[in-house]
Design a protein around this motif. Structure first.
Motif, PDB file in Angstrom:
ATOM      1  N   ARG A 274      42.859  46.499  33.334  1.00  0.00           N
ATOM      2  CA  ARG A 274      42.663  47.773  32.651  1.00  0.00           C
ATOM      3  C   ARG A 274      41.809  48.697  33.528  1.00  0.00           C
ATOM      4  NH1 ARG A 274      42.327  43.864  28.965  1.00  0.00           N
ATOM      5  NH2 ARG A 274      40.062  43.789  28.975  1.00  0.00           N
ATOM      6  N   ALA A 275      41.655  49.933  33.114  1.00  0.00           N
ATOM      7  CA  ALA A 275      40.883  50.907  33.895  1.00  0.00           C
ATOM      8  C   ALA A 275      39.479  50.386  34.150  1.00  0.00           C
ATOM      9  CB  ALA A 275      40.829  52.236  33.150  1.00  0.00           C
ATOM     10  N   LEU A 276      38.970  50.623  35.357  1.00  0.00           N
ATOM     11  CA  LEU A 276      37.655  50.112  35.738  1.00  0.00           C
ATOM     12  C   LEU A 276      36.567  50.562  34.771  1.00  0.00           C
ATOM     13  CD1 LEU A 276      37.696  50.505  39.624  1.00  0.00           C
ATOM     14  CD2 LEU A 276      37.695  48.375  38.320  1.00  0.00           C
ATOM     15  N   SER A 277      36.681  51.774  34.258  1.00  0.00           N
ATOM     16  CA  SER A 277      35.650  52.296  33.357  1.00  0.00           C
ATOM     17  C   SER A 277      35.527  51.501  32.070  1.00  0.00           C
ATOM     18  CB  SER A 277      35.943  53.759  33.032  1.00  0.00           C
ATOM     19  OG  SER A 277      37.207  53.889  32.402  1.00  0.00           O
ATOM     20  N   SER A 278      36.578  50.737  31.728  1.00  0.00           N
ATOM     21  CA  SER A 278      36.555  49.972  30.473  1.00  0.00           C
ATOM     22  C   SER A 278      36.201  48.500  30.687  1.00  0.00           C
ATOM     23  CB  SER A 278      37.926  50.057  29.791  1.00  0.00           C
ATOM     24  OG  SER A 278      38.917  49.373  30.555  1.00  0.00           O
ATOM     25  N   LEU A 279      35.957  48.096  31.939  1.00  0.00           N
ATOM     26  CA  LEU A 279      35.717  46.690  32.239  1.00  0.00           C
ATOM     27  C   LEU A 279      34.230  46.358  32.229  1.00  0.00           C
ATOM     28  CD1 LEU A 279      38.223  46.151  35.193  1.00  0.00           C
ATOM     29  CD2 LEU A 279      38.599  45.785  32.747  1.00  0.00           C
ATOM     30  N   ASP A 280      33.903  45.118  31.838  1.00  0.00           N
ATOM     31  CA  ASP A 280      32.508  44.697  31.889  1.00  0.00           C
ATOM     32  C   ASP A 280      32.132  44.311  33.324  1.00  0.00           C
ATOM     33  OD1 ASP A 280      33.532  42.151  32.388  1.00  0.00           O
ATOM     34  OD2 ASP A 280      33.239  41.461  30.328  1.00  0.00           O
ATOM     35  N   GLY A 281      30.853  44.053  33.517  1.00  0.00           N
ATOM     36  CA  GLY A 281      30.360  43.773  34.853  1.00  0.00           C
ATOM     37  C   GLY A 281      30.971  42.545  35.478  1.00  0.00           C
ATOM     38  N   ALA A 282      31.146  41.474  34.686  1.00  0.00           N
ATOM     39  CA  ALA A 282      31.695  40.239  35.235  1.00  0.00           C
ATOM     40  C   ALA A 282      33.122  40.437  35.737  1.00  0.00           C
ATOM     41  CB  ALA A 282      31.651  39.131  34.180  1.00  0.00           C
ATOM     42  N   THR A 283      33.923  41.174  34.987  1.00  0.00           N
ATOM     43  CA  THR A 283      35.304  41.423  35.407  1.00  0.00           C
ATOM     44  C   THR A 283      35.338  42.246  36.691  1.00  0.00           C
ATOM     45  OG1 THR A 283      36.048  41.346  33.098  1.00  0.00           O
ATOM     46  CG2 THR A 283      37.536  42.353  34.692  1.00  0.00           C
ATOM     47  N   ARG A 284      34.456  43.217  36.794  1.00  0.00           N
ATOM     48  CA  ARG A 284      34.401  44.014  38.027  1.00  0.00           C
ATOM     49  C   ARG A 284      33.977  43.151  39.218  1.00  0.00           C
ATOM     50  NH1 ARG A 284      32.185  47.948  34.453  1.00  0.00           N
ATOM     51  NH2 ARG A 284      30.079  47.459  35.154  1.00  0.00           N
ATOM     52  N   ILE A 285      33.075  42.195  38.982  1.00  0.00           N
ATOM     53  CA  ILE A 285      32.654  41.291  40.061  1.00  0.00           C
ATOM     54  C   ILE A 285      33.841  40.443  40.531  1.00  0.00           C
ATOM     55  CG2 ILE A 285      31.273  39.248  40.566  1.00  0.00           C
ATOM     56  CD1 ILE A 285      29.626  41.730  40.678  1.00  0.00           C
ATOM     57  N   VAL A 286      34.642  39.919  39.592  1.00  0.00           N
ATOM     58  CA  VAL A 286      35.797  39.102  39.968  1.00  0.00           C
ATOM     59  C   VAL A 286      36.814  39.950  40.725  1.00  0.00           C
ATOM     60  CG1 VAL A 286      37.710  37.689  39.101  1.00  0.00           C
ATOM     61  CG2 VAL A 286      35.447  37.486  38.075  1.00  0.00           C
ATOM     62  N   LEU A 287      37.021  41.180  40.295  1.00  0.00           N
ATOM     63  CA  LEU A 287      37.923  42.076  41.041  1.00  0.00           C
ATOM     64  C   LEU A 287      37.410  42.302  42.460  1.00  0.00           C
ATOM     65  CD1 LEU A 287      38.828  44.797  38.375  1.00  0.00           C
ATOM     66  CD2 LEU A 287      40.343  43.072  39.354  1.00  0.00           C
ATOM     67  N   GLY A 288      36.104  42.415  42.603  1.00  0.00           N
ATOM     68  CA  GLY A 288      35.528  42.563  43.932  1.00  0.00           C
ATOM     69  C   GLY A 288      35.765  41.344  44.799  1.00  0.00           C
ATOM     70  N   ALA A 289      35.655  40.157  44.200  1.00  0.00           N
ATOM     71  CA  ALA A 289      35.912  38.922  44.955  1.00  0.00           C
ATOM     72  C   ALA A 289      37.372  38.850  45.382  1.00  0.00           C
ATOM     73  CB  ALA A 289      35.550  37.710  44.108  1.00  0.00           C
ATOM     74  N   LEU A 290      38.285  39.240  44.501  1.00  0.00           N
ATOM     75  CA  LEU A 290      39.708  39.272  44.879  1.00  0.00           C
ATOM     76  C   LEU A 290      39.942  40.285  45.994  1.00  0.00           C
ATOM     77  CD1 LEU A 290      41.260  39.135  41.296  1.00  0.00           C
ATOM     78  CD2 LEU A 290      41.578  37.408  43.073  1.00  0.00           C
ATOM     79  N   GLY A 291      39.221  41.397  45.931  1.00  0.00           N
ATOM     80  CA  GLY A 291      39.369  42.416  46.951  1.00  0.00           C
ATOM     81  C   GLY A 291      38.979  41.936  48.335  1.00  0.00           C
ATOM     82  N   GLN A 292      38.069  40.960  48.410  1.00  0.00           N
ATOM     83  CA  GLN A 292      37.667  40.422  49.709  1.00  0.00           C
ATOM     84  C   GLN A 292      38.821  39.698  50.397  1.00  0.00           C
ATOM     85  OE1 GLN A 292      34.178  37.988  49.201  1.00  0.00           O
ATOM     86  NE2 GLN A 292      33.042  39.605  48.159  1.00  0.00           N
ATOM     87  N   PHE A 293      39.803  39.269  49.628  1.00  0.00           N
ATOM     88  CA  PHE A 293      40.939  38.535  50.182  1.00  0.00           C
ATOM     89  C   PHE A 293      42.219  39.380  50.165  1.00  0.00           C
ATOM     90  CE2 PHE A 293      37.870  35.422  48.825  1.00  0.00           C
ATOM     91  CZ  PHE A 293      37.902  34.482  49.842  1.00  0.00           C
ATOM     92  N   ARG A 294      42.049  40.675  49.948  1.00  0.00           N
ATOM     93  CA  ARG A 294      43.198  41.574  49.942  1.00  0.00           C
ATOM     94  C   ARG A 294      43.749  41.753  51.359  1.00  0.00           C
ATOM     95  NH1 ARG A 294      44.247  45.258  46.096  1.00  0.00           N
ATOM     96  NH2 ARG A 294      42.088  45.152  45.376  1.00  0.00           N
ATOM     97  N   GLN A 295      45.068  41.778  51.486  1.00  0.00           N
ATOM     98  CA  GLN A 295      45.697  42.092  52.764  1.00  0.00           C
ATOM     99  C   GLN A 295      45.847  43.598  52.895  1.00  0.00           C
ATOM    100  OE1 GLN A 295      49.423  40.037  52.846  1.00  0.00           O
ATOM    101  NE2 GLN A 295      48.557  38.130  53.604  1.00  0.00           N
ATOM    102  N   HIS A 296      45.329  44.169  53.978  1.00  0.00           N
ATOM    103  CA  HIS A 296      45.383  45.615  54.178  1.00  0.00           C
ATOM    104  C   HIS A 296      46.530  45.944  55.130  1.00  0.00           C
ATOM    105  CE1 HIS A 296      41.646  46.242  52.029  1.00  0.00           C
ATOM    106  NE2 HIS A 296      41.139  45.235  52.707  1.00  0.00           N
TER     107      HIS A 296
END
Length: 296
Positions: A274-296
């Motif tokens: 869902r939109a980042l503005s509606s997410l809690d802190g823990a969910t944003r942290i997990v998204l950040g961890a997934l982002g570390q393994f994103r292929q650019h």
């Protein structure tokens, strides 16, 4: 009788610890009349005298001492509750519900969870094995927080889907088969095949690859579990077209033939939420961890 007021209990405990109203007022950053009002309201509400006011010192009565003992526990529990909520709000703790396929869970997600555990041990990721369609439906319903799904996805209101990674598709062939150096749609269509379940995006991707070459093969069996498909390939039951992921050949099956496809085929994965503005802190942290393994 109305519920006890935690601020008034905190005032009572401060008076007992510091010995008088003035010291308690300074410690709590309150005006002295406010401290006096807290105690008089507590006494009125409980119908009991809680402190004995002396010329210089204030001492609790028996009833006051009993209340102070319980108040210390209540205030400690309240402080811990506030701290827990703050930790959740900041992403230092919490539970995040994530849905994805078996192949991602086995080969790609462990490295993300390992990095997350090292940096944010208070976050618990609850993983569900789901196809992309079910994952998107549960995200829309609010019963999942994050999904790792096959791309492309049709737009869904209030959901955001971004690219995460690409994995090359390969032909997984039994070890005893005489196989070419590259697998074409024509060659594979002539072999016994193991396909993903017909409801999956992987099945659609595979069938589009065959159709573009004028082939329409039928599978000997359809499964929705990548490791089971590889086991059947190793047993000689048929060939399968699967993404080549890290450590893709399971233990004990290291003699599987993994052959490039011609024309090449790629499986793309995205992160849905869902939109980042509606997410809690823990969910944003997990998204950040997934982002570390994103292929650019």
């Amino acid at each position: 009788m109305r519920s006890l007021n935690l601020d008034q209990l905190r005032t009572l405990v401060a008076i007992a610890d510091l010995g008088n109203f003035s010291a308690a007022a300074r410690a709590l950053h309150l005006a002295q009349p406010t401290v006096s009002l807290h105690i008089s309201e507590l006494e009125s509400r409980l119908g009991a005298q809680l402190v004995v006011r002396g010329s210089r010192q204030v001492a609790p009565t028996a009833a006051g001492a009993a209340l102070i003992e319980r108040a210390r526990h209540l205030l400690r529990d309240a402080d811990e509750a506030i701290d827990t909520v703050k930790r959740h709000a900041k992403g230092h703790a919490g539970r995040v519900r994530l849905g994805t396929s078996t192949g991602v869970i086995v080969h790609l997600l462990p490295q993300v969870l390992k990095a997350l555990e090292q940096a944010h041990a208070g976050i618990d990721v609850e993983v569900s094995i789901l196809g992309s369609n079910d994952t998107m439906a549960r995200l829309a319903a609010g019963t999942l927080d994050i999904g790792l799904v096959a791309l492309p996805q049709s737009p869904v209101r209030d959901l955001v889907v971004t690219h995460w990674r690409n994995d090359p598709m390969r032909a997984f062939v039994p070890p005893r088969w005489k196989a070419p150096k590259v697998a074409t749609p024509k060659w594979l269509a002539a072999q016994p095949l193991i396909f993903n379940d017909a409801t999956t995006r992987m099945y659609r991707l595979t069938m589009e690859w065959f159709a573009a070459a004028g082939q329409a093969p039928r599978a000997r069996i359809e499964l929705n579990y990548t490791e089971a498909m590889k086991s059947l390939v190793a047993a000689g039951y048929g060939a399968a077209i699967l993404p080549l992921e890290d450590s893709s050949v399971p233990a004990g099956h290291d003699q599987l033939q993994v052959i490039p496809l011609r024309p090449a085929l790629t499986r793309s994965l995205g992160v849905a939420h869902r939109a980042l503005s509606s997410l809690d802190g823990a969910t944003r942290i997990v998204l950040g961890a997934l982002g570390q393994f994103r292929q650019h």
